[in-house]
Design an enzyme around this catalytic site. Structure first.
Site, PDB file in Angstrom:
ATOM      1  N   HIS A   4       0.868  -1.173   0.000  1.00 51.38           N
ATOM      2  CA  HIS A   4       0.000   0.000   0.000  1.00 51.38           C
ATOM      3  C   HIS A   4       0.906   1.225   0.000  1.00 51.38           C
ATOM      4  O   HIS A   4       0.998   1.935   0.988  1.00 51.38           O
ATOM      5  CB  HIS A   4      -0.926   0.010   1.221  1.00 51.38           C
ATOM      6  CG  HIS A   4      -1.737  -1.253   1.375  1.00 51.38           C
ATOM      7  ND1 HIS A   4      -2.381  -1.586   2.536  1.00 51.38           N
ATOM      8  CD2 HIS A   4      -2.018  -2.253   0.493  1.00 51.38           C
ATOM      9  CE1 HIS A   4      -3.021  -2.745   2.366  1.00 51.38           C
ATOM     10  NE2 HIS A   4      -2.805  -3.167   1.134  1.00 51.38           N
TER      11      HIS A   4
HETATM   12  C1  LIG Z   1       0.077  -9.186  -1.913  1.00 53.92           C
HETATM   13  C2  LIG Z   1      -0.799  -7.980  -2.083  1.00 53.92           C
HETATM   14  C3  LIG Z   1      -2.001  -7.890  -1.371  1.00 53.92           C
HETATM   15  C4  LIG Z   1      -2.828  -6.774  -1.524  1.00 53.92           C
HETATM   16  N1  LIG Z   1      -4.019  -6.755  -0.843  1.00 53.92           N
HETATM   17  C5  LIG Z   1      -4.846  -5.690  -0.980  1.00 53.92           C
HETATM   18  C6  LIG Z   1      -6.104  -5.665  -0.327  1.00 53.92           C
HETATM   19  O1  LIG Z   1      -6.525  -6.613   0.335  1.00 53.92           O
HETATM   20  N2  LIG Z   1      -6.878  -4.562  -0.462  1.00 53.92           N
HETATM   21  C7  LIG Z   1      -6.478  -3.501  -1.205  1.00 53.92           C
HETATM   22  O2  LIG Z   1      -7.218  -2.517  -1.261  1.00 53.92           O
HETATM   23  N3  LIG Z   1      -5.294  -3.511  -1.873  1.00 53.92           N
HETATM   24  C8  LIG Z   1      -4.477  -4.587  -1.777  1.00 53.92           C
HETATM   25  N4  LIG Z   1      -3.291  -4.616  -2.460  1.00 53.92           N
HETATM   26  C9  LIG Z   1      -2.967  -3.463  -3.332  1.00 53.92           C
HETATM   27  C10 LIG Z   1      -3.666  -3.571  -4.683  1.00 53.92           C
HETATM   28  O3  LIG Z   1      -3.238  -4.713  -5.354  1.00 53.92           O
HETATM   29  C11 LIG Z   1      -3.339  -2.316  -5.501  1.00 53.92           C
HETATM   30  O4  LIG Z   1      -3.870  -1.196  -4.811  1.00 53.92           O
HETATM   31  C12 LIG Z   1      -3.937  -2.301  -6.900  1.00 53.92           C
HETATM   32  O5  LIG Z   1      -3.646  -3.439  -7.634  1.00 53.92           O
HETATM   33  C13 LIG Z   1      -3.417  -1.046  -7.616  1.00 53.92           C
HETATM   34  O6  LIG Z   1      -3.911  -0.961  -8.920  1.00 53.92           O
HETATM   35  P1  LIG Z   1      -3.010  -0.256 -10.031  1.00 53.92           P
HETATM   36  O7  LIG Z   1      -3.795  -0.291 -11.287  1.00 53.92           O
HETATM   37  O8  LIG Z   1      -2.565   1.053  -9.516  1.00 53.92           O
HETATM   38  O9  LIG Z   1      -1.704  -1.170 -10.139  1.00 53.92           O
HETATM   39  P2  LIG Z   1      -1.567  -2.717 -10.568  1.00 53.92           P
HETATM   40  O10 LIG Z   1      -2.873  -3.421 -10.411  1.00 53.92           O
HETATM   41  O11 LIG Z   1      -0.408  -3.298  -9.860  1.00 53.92           O
HETATM   42  O12 LIG Z   1      -1.208  -2.638 -12.117  1.00 53.92           O
HETATM   43  C14 LIG Z   1      -0.038  -1.991 -12.564  1.00 53.92           C
HETATM   44  C15 LIG Z   1       0.451  -2.678 -13.830  1.00 53.92           C
HETATM   45  O13 LIG Z   1       1.392  -1.856 -14.505  1.00 53.92           O
HETATM   46  C16 LIG Z   1       2.451  -2.637 -15.002  1.00 53.92           C
HETATM   47  N5  LIG Z   1       3.628  -1.765 -15.194  1.00 53.92           N
HETATM   48  C17 LIG Z   1       4.425  -1.237 -14.242  1.00 53.92           C
HETATM   49  N6  LIG Z   1       5.381  -0.465 -14.782  1.00 53.92           N
HETATM   50  C18 LIG Z   1       5.193  -0.504 -16.124  1.00 53.92           C
HETATM   51  C19 LIG Z   1       5.858   0.097 -17.222  1.00 53.92           C
HETATM   52  N7  LIG Z   1       6.906   0.901 -17.036  1.00 53.92           N
HETATM   53  N8  LIG Z   1       5.400  -0.173 -18.471  1.00 53.92           N
HETATM   54  C20 LIG Z   1       4.329  -0.990 -18.672  1.00 53.92           C
HETATM   55  N9  LIG Z   1       3.666  -1.582 -17.653  1.00 53.92           N
HETATM   56  C21 LIG Z   1       4.078  -1.333 -16.392  1.00 53.92           C
HETATM   57  C22 LIG Z   1       2.630  -3.707 -13.952  1.00 53.92           C
HETATM   58  O14 LIG Z   1       3.314  -4.826 -14.454  1.00 53.92           O
HETATM   59  C23 LIG Z   1       1.171  -3.993 -13.559  1.00 53.92           C
HETATM   60  O15 LIG Z   1       0.613  -5.005 -14.365  1.00 53.92           O
HETATM   61  C24 LIG Z   1      -2.446  -5.718  -2.355  1.00 53.92           C
HETATM   62  C25 LIG Z   1      -1.242  -5.809  -3.072  1.00 53.92           C
HETATM   63  C26 LIG Z   1      -0.436  -6.934  -2.959  1.00 53.92           C
HETATM   64  C27 LIG Z   1       0.813  -7.026  -3.744  1.00 53.92           C
END
Ligand SMILES: Cc1cc2nc3c(=O)[nH]c(=O)nc-3n(C[C@H](O)[C@H](O)[C@H](O)COP(=O)(O)OP(=O)(O)OC[C@H]3O[C@@H](n4cnc5c(N)ncnc54)[C@H](O)[C@@H]3O)c2cc1C
Ligand code: SF4
Lengths: 589, 214
Positions: free
Chosen positions: A518
């Site tokens: 987080h």
């Molecule tokens: C083990 C774990 C448990 C979690 N549990 C919870 C929970 O219970 N409740 C909660 O609210 N949140 C939880 N989270 C957090 C939650 O997963 C994130 O808040 C959420 O996925 C964020 O969404 P996002 O779209 O910002 O990023 P993500 O879903 O991570 O997506 C980002 C994507 O961008 C890609 N990327 C990164 N850099 C680049 C680049 N330079 N070029 C191209 N692609 C790129 C990555 O590979 C990834 O696929 C948890 C996280 C983890 C790791």
């Protein structure tokens, strides 16, 4: 010279939770969209299928779903006096990698922040005066309110398929729900999941002390469900391989189970994997972006992808890194307070108590990532900051979520770490312990920020991002307060033995043990360009055709897991793009 | 509630074929001296006497050998670029320039030399009591290993427990003995009827990814 691809209307950087939301909502507008994802493609079948997925070593310990630090990492120091050193092997946080992002292997705890948390500075100033804000704390209001976001929380919860029980339905407080939550225009899409033994013990003890237990809101299907995109989920079977794993059924809420198959049916949407975006390219006047440059791993070359609009959805850490490298804002300087990019990096302050009941059976392997009963009696809206001497709060939860023995083997303090004593203790204690966790807020501080590292570089020769982060007294005091309140509750349950794990005042950040993924702030939202990096629609102040999604927008972190707010902000942003921006591209504020 | 009926035991228990004896095992990474050390050390970290299986019956040394030969040993997923500051405070994480396989390779002879100097023999030849005392010194950081080898005990112990508890496909946890011992059902991963069965012990033994039952 870089290869150049055909121009698109929209390029999406990263195909996790927020990238998938942007993809499907903008695809409905008929726009030509390409998403670039640095990792591999992955789907329920064949990638998460049974029994190969049920492998603690591969996914739980060797972390094969996570960002490969050999590909991308950052450096960490605890203050400006230290030399930052690389985060070489995964520990404290586990950013996702591949299609679905961290949304594939999250726990599914899906929260809305409390209304007071989005206007925290005002809440503090109105109730206790500015004087209680500690020096060095950057306490702020979000430029959006709970009421602004309510329809978008609801929209995300319907898409993600959340199970729970509303405690505040249009202002009516309902027994058995969370009486301290913000109002909901509708109940949860699915009813709560069944309650495991540890949760029910906690529930009874909390009730007896006059607290208000309720089921944790879970991105875990309790029934069969069809979401607004026509995606189908089936009930969870408490397999216990949830956090850090892809769900082998269609039960955990994820981009795969709730968006991606529907999105892939749009002919105007395409995505490319093994495509790591290196920077956003700006026009000569710096006021708009022309597209992005990425590394095509298969072709081993740089590619320029021109586009009219860039959506940064690469997770908080990667977004901030890309923005620093692309000049999408001025880097924050904690000494002068100038610049905004990288400002207000925040995290989460957690603790907990483990209790041993030698004669009782908890079957810790029966569970899911968001299992449990919760109380919010010590949440931000309930605490008297003036009297207690801190700003913040936490929610408490008890519920089994994995009994995988490499990582989940609570033993009484003083048990030897190896040898005959250890072996005897694992036989005696496995399955006979339960715990209560405190999941607490983390404020923003001048010390805690992100910028570029002067020494270390990645495989493309780009500087790594540098994190300056340490625990601060305010949040540690909050944590100690929670300990003082939780111990009597735990003791009332009469365990044979109990032991608390809460950071003490003076605790230093340790990158080794897992804490949470987080990570928040760094491209924060603000009312004006002086204070933050994006406006209330997550549109960058610098370039109006660049939108930055994710927890990087958080002014300071809330006491909850971030994704409920991340999802709502993403829907709020795409709504603004659809209704205000496309017809007349310009700064929306 | 009674569980004598209702959850029939599988009619045919699938057992893995008897494995190669550890003495004849064809090592993938460790040399003969390192193998002797890992056999001796894991036998003390998780001894065979008392309740429950030990590291030797569960073939933890095989697991360690295979892990060091693979991606983990090579730190394939880790960021290993310099400059390195291996003497940084432990809270700063892994800062050694060496990968885990190299740490084993360099730390075992260094620790053996310390054992010889302190107790008169290399580790594998010491008595169990001397071995325990030596491992305790190693754990406490009293052996004087250079800082790039500082994490040796930490990874040795972690890898030993991994090999004890991981699915048998990785070479350790032979016969799922550690799972049987603690009552972990392994790869069953389907408990729809169980959340509401409060304070009732789950009755079935484990299964593994490759379909073994115990
Ligand atoms: C083990 C774990 C448990 C979690 N549990 C919870 C929970 O219970 N409740 C909660 O609210 N949140 C939880 N989270 C957090 C939650 O997963 C994130 O808040 C959420 O996925 C964020 O969404 P996002 O779209 O910002 O990023 P993500 O879903 O991570 O997506 C980002 C994507 O961008 C890609 N990327 C990164 N850099 C680049 C680049 N330079 N070029 C191209 N692609 C790129 C990555 O590979 C990834 O696929 C948890 C996280 C983890 C790791
Ligand atoms: S616990 Fe439920 S939601 Fe989680 S991975 Fe298992 S079946 Fe899927």
């Amino acid at each position: 010279m870089a290869r150049q691809e055909q121009k698109k209307d929209v390029v999406i950087v990263g195909l996790g939770w927020t990238g998938s939301i942007a993809g499907i909502e903008l695809a409905q507008e008929g726009l030509e969209i390409v998403a670039l994802e640095r990792g591999h493609d992955q789907n329920t079948v064949p990638d998460f299928q049974y029994p190969q997925q049920i492998d603690e070593l591969k996914y739980g310990v060797r972390l094969k779903m996570m960002q490969k630090l050999s590909q991308q990492t950052l450096t960490v120091r605890r203050s400006g006096d230290e030399t930052a050193l690389p985060y070489r092997s995964l520990g404290s946080f586990l950013p996702g990698n591949g299609v679905g992002g961290a949304g594939t292997h999250w726990n599914g705890l899906n929260w809305r922040p409390q209304p007071a948390e989005l206007k925290l500075r005002s809440h503090v100033v109105e109730n206790w005066g500015e004087g209680i804000i500690p020096e060095g704390m950057n306490l702020g209001d979000y430029p959006v309110s709970y009421d602004d976001l309510e329809p978008f929380f609801t929209q995300f919860e319907k898409v993600a398929g959340i199970s729970g029980y509303a405690g505040n339905l249009n202002g009516e407080i309902r027994e058995g729900g969370n009486p301290f939550e913000g109002w909901r225009s509708e109940d949860y899409p699915m009813p709560p999941l069944p309650t495991t033994y540890d949760s029910s013990k906690f529930q009874a003890a909390a009730k007896a002390m006059g607290y208000h237990p309720f089921p944790a809101p879970a991105g875990i299907a309790s029934t069969a469900y069809v979401n607004p995109y026509g995606m189908q989920m089936g009930p969870c079977n408490f397999c216990g391989f949830c956090e850090r794993f892809g769900c082998y059924q269609y039960s955990k809420s994820s981009p795969q189970t709730t968006i991606l198959d529907a999105l892939k049916r749009y002919p105007n949407f395409s995505y490319r994997t093994q495509s790591e975006v290196l920077r956003v390219e700006l026009a000569a006047d710096g006021k708009t972006a022309t597209g992005v440059t990425y590394w095509d791993d298969a072709a081993q070359e740089e590619v320029f992808q021109p586009a009219d609009m860039v959506i940064l959805s690469s997770y908080q850490l990667n977004n901030v890194h890309l923005m620093l490298l692309s000049g999408l804002g001025e880097a924050y300087n904690p000494l002068t307070g100038e610049g905004t990019l990288g400002k207000n990096y925040a995290y989460q302050m957690n603790g907990g108590i483990t209790m041993f009941f030698r004669e009782e059976e908890f079957n810790p392997f029966v569970g899911h990532g968001a299992n449990g009963m919760v109380i919010d009696d010590f949440s931000i809206s309930q605490n008297d900051f003036g009297a207690e001497g801190f700003i913040g709060g936490s929610y408490w939860r008890s519920g089994t979520f994995n009994g995988q023995p490499i990582r989940n083997m609570p033993l009484p303090a003083g048990t030897p770490a190896w040898g005959a004593g250890w072996k005897q203790a694992i036989g005696e204690n496995y399955g006979h312990a339960m715990s209560i966790g405190s999941h607490g807020s983390h404020m923003a501080y001048a010390n805690n920020h992100l910028d570029l590292d002067p020494t270390y570089t990645d495989r493309h020769g780009r500087p790594l991002m540098r994190m300056t982060f340490n625990w601060q007294d305010n949040d540690l005091r909050m944590n100690q307060f929670m300990k003082s309140k939780m111990e009597p509750l735990a003791a009332s349950m009469n365990p044979d033995l109990m032991q608390a794990g809460f950071k003490n005042i003076g605790a230093q950040y340790d990158v080794r043990p897992y804490q949470t993924t987080h990570n928040t702030g760094g491209h924060i939202m603000s009312e004006n360009a002086r204070e933050g990096v994006v406006n209330r629609y997550s549109q960058t102040w610098k370039a109006h055709n660049v939108f930055a999604m994710g927890a990087g927008n958080f002014v300071q972190n809330t006491q909850y897991n971030p994704t409920g707010l991340v999802g709502a902000l993403a829907y709020h942003t795409v709504n603004a793009i659809r209704t205000q921006y496309l017809s007349n591209p310009r700064p929306l504020v | 509630m009674s569980h004598s009926r209702g959850w029939p035991l599988p009619r045919k228990r699938r057992k893995a074929p008897p494995p190669v004896p550890l003495e004849d095992y064809d090592r993938a990474y460790l040399n003969a001296d390192e193998w002797a050390f890992v056999m001796a050390a894991t036998a003390r970290l998780i001894p065979s006497d008392g309740d429950g299986p030990g590291a030797i019956e569960t073939r933890v040394p095989v697991f360690i050998d295979l892990q060091l030969a693979g991606d983990y040993g090579a730190a394939g997923d880790w960021y290993m670029e310099g400059p390195h500051d291996p003497s940084a405070e432990p809270a700063r994480g892994w800062q050694s320039p060496l990968n885990p396989a190299e740490v084993y390779r360099q730390a075992i002879p260094a620790f053996d030399a310390w054992c010889e100097e302190t107790h008169g023999e290399i580790f594998a030849k010491l008595s169990p009591e001397q071995q325990d005392a030596s491992l305790t010194s190693l754990q406490k950081g009293d052996v004087g290993l250079p800082s790039e080898l500082r994490d040796f005990f930490t990874i040795l112990l972690a890898n030993t427990k991994e090999g004890y508890f991981a699915d048998p496909i990785y070479g350790g946890n032979h016969g799922m003995q550690s799972w049987v011992y603690i009552g972990f059902p392994g790869a069953r991963a389907a408990y729809r009827a169980w959340p509401e069965r409060h304070n009732v012990k789950y009755p079935l033994g484990p299964v593994s990814i490759s379909g073994e039952r115990a």
